[in-house]
Design a protein around this motif. Sequence first.
Motif, PDB file in Angstrom:
ATOM      1  N   ASN A 138       0.823  -1.210   0.000  1.00  0.00           N
ATOM      2  CA  ASN A 138       0.000   0.000   0.000  1.00  0.00           C
ATOM      3  C   ASN A 138       0.861   1.266   0.000  1.00  0.00           C
ATOM      4  N   TRP A 139       1.831   1.293  -0.899  1.00  0.00           N
ATOM      5  CA  TRP A 139       2.737   2.430  -1.027  1.00  0.00           C
ATOM      6  C   TRP A 139       2.048   3.518  -1.833  1.00  0.00           C
ATOM      7  N   THR A 140       2.053   4.738  -1.311  1.00  0.00           N
ATOM      8  CA  THR A 140       1.339   5.817  -1.992  1.00  0.00           C
ATOM      9  C   THR A 140       2.286   6.900  -2.479  1.00  0.00           C
ATOM     10  N   HIS A 141       1.889   7.475  -3.583  1.00  0.00           N
ATOM     11  CA  HIS A 141       2.562   8.649  -4.141  1.00  0.00           C
ATOM     12  C   HIS A 141       1.499   9.450  -4.871  1.00  0.00           C
ATOM     13  N   GLY A 142       1.277  10.658  -4.418  1.00  0.00           N
ATOM     14  CA  GLY A 142       0.224  11.473  -5.033  1.00  0.00           C
ATOM     15  C   GLY A 142      -1.121  10.795  -4.868  1.00  0.00           C
ATOM     16  N   LYS A 143      -1.825  10.641  -5.970  1.00  0.00           N
ATOM     17  CA  LYS A 143      -3.147  10.014  -5.942  1.00  0.00           C
ATOM     18  C   LYS A 143      -3.082   8.502  -6.156  1.00  0.00           C
ATOM     19  N   ALA A 144      -1.881   7.972  -6.315  1.00  0.00           N
ATOM     20  CA  ALA A 144      -1.735   6.549  -6.620  1.00  0.00           C
ATOM     21  C   ALA A 144      -1.375   5.751  -5.370  1.00  0.00           C
ATOM     22  N   GLU A 145      -1.913   4.561  -5.301  1.00  0.00           N
ATOM     23  CA  GLU A 145      -1.511   3.600  -4.286  1.00  0.00           C
ATOM     24  C   GLU A 145      -1.135   2.315  -4.994  1.00  0.00           C
TER      25      GLU A 145
END
Length: 122
Positions: free
Chosen positions: A30-37
């Motif tokens: 569940n790594w997130t960056h911006g609006k992405a997971e």
Amino acid sequence: MAQHLDLGRKGESIAKTLLENSGYEILDENWTHGKAEVDLIAYKDKVIIFVEVKTRTGNGYGEPEDFVDDRKQKLLVNAADEYIYLMNHQGDVRFDIISILFDKQANYKIKHIEDAFWPHAT
């Protein structure tokens, strides 16, 4: 927690176990960056694999993997670019989908689609 979130987490747990049992090392969940997971980030044979897990209880609207549309792919690629940069990864990268379809008796079919898509030019 909402029922669809419970189902998603259950699917991610099943996918993680499948990957670990197949010799993958799980780097992140569940790594997130911006609006992405990114559901799972794995490593095997010098390749970082970004894994999208799709879990459904029916396929009346299509197979679970059909829900990884162009928009979702672009989000995953952008997140992957950032992860690769942060980790200074110089090797190959792959995008996989793990599709899990439950029936009414809580049995499931699992499908691991390697190289599910190629990054689009942005």
